[in-house]
Every structure is written in structure tokens, then in C-alpha cells.
Design a protein around this motif. Structure first.
Motif, PDB file in Angstrom:
ATOM      1  N   ASP A 268       0.862  -1.178   0.000  1.00 11.43           N
ATOM      2  CA  ASP A 268       0.000   0.000   0.000  1.00 11.43           C
ATOM      3  C   ASP A 268       0.898   1.228   0.000  1.00 11.43           C
ATOM      4  O   ASP A 268       2.083   1.142   0.346  1.00 11.43           O
ATOM      5  CB  ASP A 268      -0.935   0.014   1.214  1.00 11.43           C
ATOM      6  N   THR A 269       0.336   2.345  -0.432  1.00  8.10           N
ATOM      7  CA  THR A 269       1.061   3.607  -0.343  1.00  8.10           C
ATOM      8  C   THR A 269       0.760   4.214   1.011  1.00  8.10           C
ATOM      9  O   THR A 269      -0.386   4.236   1.438  1.00  8.10           O
ATOM     10  CB  THR A 269       0.603   4.571  -1.448  1.00  8.10           C
ATOM     11  N   SER A 270       1.794   4.688   1.671  1.00 10.47           N
ATOM     12  CA  SER A 270       1.605   5.163   3.034  1.00 10.47           C
ATOM     13  C   SER A 270       2.536   6.335   3.307  1.00 10.47           C
ATOM     14  O   SER A 270       3.630   6.423   2.737  1.00 10.47           O
ATOM     15  CB  SER A 270       1.886   3.972   3.968  1.00 10.47           C
TER      16      SER A 270
ATOM     17  N   ALA B 284       8.615  -1.264  -6.033  1.00  8.33           N
ATOM     18  CA  ALA B 284       7.457  -1.540  -6.896  1.00  8.33           C
ATOM     19  C   ALA B 284       6.643  -0.277  -7.132  1.00  8.33           C
ATOM     20  O   ALA B 284       6.181  -0.004  -8.240  1.00  8.33           O
ATOM     21  CB  ALA B 284       6.580  -2.624  -6.258  1.00  8.33           C
ATOM     22  N   ASN B 285       6.480   0.516  -6.072  1.00  5.89           N
ATOM     23  CA  ASN B 285       5.694   1.747  -6.173  1.00  5.89           C
ATOM     24  C   ASN B 285       6.278   2.712  -7.210  1.00  5.89           C
ATOM     25  O   ASN B 285       5.551   3.496  -7.813  1.00  5.89           O
ATOM     26  CB  ASN B 285       5.634   2.412  -4.799  1.00  5.89           C
ATOM     27  N   LEU B 286       7.596   2.623  -7.410  1.00  2.00           N
ATOM     28  CA  LEU B 286       8.235   3.486  -8.411  1.00  2.00           C
ATOM     29  C   LEU B 286       7.697   3.214  -9.811  1.00  2.00           C
ATOM     30  O   LEU B 286       7.638   4.113 -10.639  1.00  2.00           O
ATOM     31  CB  LEU B 286       9.753   3.247  -8.424  1.00  2.00           C
TER      32      LEU B 286
ATOM     33  N   THR C 131       4.644   1.380 -10.429  1.00  2.00           N
ATOM     34  CA  THR C 131       3.187   1.261 -10.520  1.00  2.00           C
ATOM     35  C   THR C 131       2.501   2.615 -10.506  1.00  2.00           C
ATOM     36  O   THR C 131       1.410   2.761 -11.058  1.00  2.00           O
ATOM     37  CB  THR C 131       2.599   0.400  -9.381  1.00  2.00           C
ATOM     38  N   GLY C 132       3.108   3.613  -9.869  1.00  2.58           N
ATOM     39  CA  GLY C 132       2.504   4.937  -9.827  1.00  2.58           C
ATOM     40  C   GLY C 132       1.310   4.987  -8.890  1.00  2.58           C
ATOM     41  O   GLY C 132       0.955   3.996  -8.246  1.00  2.58           O
ATOM     42  N   GLU C 133       0.693   6.173  -8.841  1.00  3.97           N
ATOM     43  CA  GLU C 133      -0.379   6.418  -7.875  1.00  3.97           C
ATOM     44  C   GLU C 133      -1.683   6.825  -8.534  1.00  3.97           C
ATOM     45  O   GLU C 133      -2.699   6.953  -7.858  1.00  3.97           O
ATOM     46  CB  GLU C 133       0.020   7.564  -6.924  1.00  3.97           C
ATOM     47  N   GLY C 134      -1.619   7.080  -9.814  1.00  4.40           N
ATOM     48  CA  GLY C 134      -2.789   7.692 -10.453  1.00  4.40           C
ATOM     49  C   GLY C 134      -3.499   6.740 -11.379  1.00  4.40           C
ATOM     50  O   GLY C 134      -3.975   5.685 -10.963  1.00  4.40           O
TER      51      GLY C 134
END
Ligand code: GDP
Ligand code: MN
Ligand code: MN
Ligand code: MN
Length: 253
Positions: free
Chosen positions: A152-154, A204-206, A208-211
């Protein structure tokens, strides 16, 4: 190592088999790490919810009023109720709601997401109930045997900005233990336990992005845990969590 996103995944629907969706788009290897955004795990597990499902009780109303007073923004008491119901402890109630979830993760608003919720007028996406079990299930349904991490993004205390964290994992220890090994000067490391699942989640978040990238799944390839002791002890016990204890007694002015 390589980090890449799995392309072409559809909007995930309740009941979808994430393992099958991923394996039809990526050739996974046994020594890969597969990182799956909690958002799509929640969608597959039908953790979508509506504010109307959470009629606000007195505590939620009180919290929402206080949040409103502090932020000057309108706060829906039903959202506070949802957070209360997803939490085992309210650590801070102002200027934001910081709580502990049933499975141990501490986060703002119990990790309830209002972005990328999906279709059909649902307002909220709750975190998976037991993310490590979700990771186990995905892993069992794959034909390869990679480690699986639910992310998750946190946000972080002390620093601006958010990053990916692991909230569940399977087939990999949460941490690798450097204690007892030596540094370049021959000094023995006494405290370093490296939370590798969080580091992998951040990587991974780098990609997959957030938008609206539509990339909820990433693969880390050619990375090795190495020859270390492992531990699954990622979430601190309350007894040994002094920051959490200090926050319990703290009041936002
Ligand atoms: P979280 O970090 O788990 O809260 O997930 P985010 O909301 O940040 O989304 C992570 C990535 O997954 C972004 O690239 C989103 O566009 C993407 N995403 C979210 N839901 C879906 C979905 O159902 N299908 C696809 N293909 N991508 C999604
Ligand atoms: Mn989101
Ligand atoms: Mn989220
Ligand atoms: Mn995210």
C-alpha cells in the motif's frame, strides 16, 4: 535486479483470480518477487464499501467534528465510523486519524482508500482483511512460486512524502537480519534488521505509480535475499513501541 510493471491488467472485479490475470500477462519465475497493490487485492476480495454502510455513532460524530474544527474542512462522520470499524486502536484522532488495523499495520484512516476505488458509485475501498493470507492465496494460485507481497502507499512520520510499504507477504521473510555480521572495519552489527518487504514495496511503487497508470502489479527479478536469518516480525508489539505509546498520551492543541 530488474523492476517492471505487469502490463495490460483490466479493471479488477470482485471474485477475479489475480494469479490468473497476472500469469496470462507475465512469465513469472520461482525466484521473482511479485508485488500486488492492495487496491486490486481489495477489489478482488470485494472490500468495496459505501459511506452509507457506516451510520455514524457518537464517537465517530465527535471525531468528525473535531477534525472539522481543526482542518476547516467538511468531514463525513460516516467515514470516521468506517475507520473506527476497521481499527483496533485509535492512536491519534486529530489533526488526522491514525489507527492500528486488525492485522497490525498502523496508518492514516486505517488505509481506507478513496482513490482508484473503481466503478458503480462505491465510495470506499477497505484494506484486505488479512493481507498475508491474501498473499498466500495468490501464491497458491500461481503455477510459478515467486514470493508475493501486498503493498500500500503510506505516509511516514518525520518526513514529507509517501512511499510503498508491505502490508502482507508470503514466501519471503519480512526482514533480513544483519546482527552478528561485521561492517568493513570488523565491528559487529548489533541492531540492523532490514525490512526487505518494505524496500521491495517501495521499489514496486516506483513503477506502478499512484494515479491512472493502470499498473497495480510489479515484478522484482534477480534480487536475492542472501544468506541471512529472516524474521516476520514487522509490526512492533505495543509494549516495545515507544513512539506509539507517546502518541497515545498526546493531545493536539
Ligand atoms: P494502492 O497504493 O494500493 O492504494 O493503489 P493505488 O491506488 O496507488 O494504485 C496503484 C496502481 O494500480 C496505479 O497505477 C493505479 O492506476 C492502478 N490500479 C488501481 N486499480 C486498478 C485496477 O483495477 N486495474 C488496473 N489495471 N490498475 C489499477
Ligand atoms: Mn489509491
Ligand atoms: Mn491505498
Ligand atoms: Mn499507491
Amino acid at each position: 535486479m530488474d523492476v517492471f510493471a505487469v502490463p495490460g491488467l483490466p479493471e479488477v472485479r470482485p471474485g477475479d483470480d489475480l494469479a490468473a490475470l497476472v500469469e496470462s500477462r507475465a512469465d513469472l519465475r520461482d525466484d521473482d518477487v511479485l508485488l500486488v497493490a492492495s487496491t486490486v487485492v481489495s477489489k478482488a476480495e470485494d472490500r468495496r464499501a459505501d459511506l452509507d454502510d457506516f451510520p455514524a455513532g457518537p464517537r465517530a460524530k465527535e471525531i468528525a467534528e473535531r477534525l472539522e474544527a481543526v482542518s476547516g474542512e467538511e468531514k463525513d462522520p460516516r467515514f470516521a465510523q468506517a475507520v473506527l470499524e476497521e481499527s483496533t486502536e485509535i492512536i491519534m484522532d486529530a489533526p488526522f486519524l491514525l489507527t492500528a488495523t486488525r492485522f497490525g499495520h498502523v496508518g492514516v484512516n486505517a488505509g481506507i482508500d478513496r482513490s482508484n476505488v473503481g466503478d458503480e458509485g462505491h465510495d470506499l475501498l477497505l484494506l484486505p482483511e488479512r493481507p498475508s493470507e491474501s498473499a498466500d492465496r495468490i501464491r497458491r494460485n500461481l503455477s510459478a512460486d515467486p514470493a508475493v507481497i501486498v503493498t500500500d502507499t503510506s505516509g511516514r512520520p518525520f518526513r514529507h512524502g509517501q512511499r510503498g510499504v508491505a502490508i502482507g507477504w508470503s514466501g519471503i521473510p519480512a526482514s533480513r537480519d544483519w546482527r552478528g555480521e561485521t561492517d568493513r572495519d570488523g565491528h559487529e552489527l548489533e541492531v540492523t534488521v532490514e525490512a526487505v518487504v518494505d524496500e521491495l514495496a517501495a521499489a514496486a511503487n516506483l513503477v506502478t505509480g499512484e494515479g491512472d497508470d493502470g499498473l497495480p502489479v510489479a515484478v522484482v527479478r534477480d534480487w536475492e535475499f542472501g544468506n541471512h536469518e529472516g524474521s516476520d516480525n514487522l509490526y512492533r508489539d505495543v509494549d516495545g513501541d515507544f513512539v506509539r505509546q507517546a502518541l497515545r498520551g498526546w493531545e493536539f492543541a
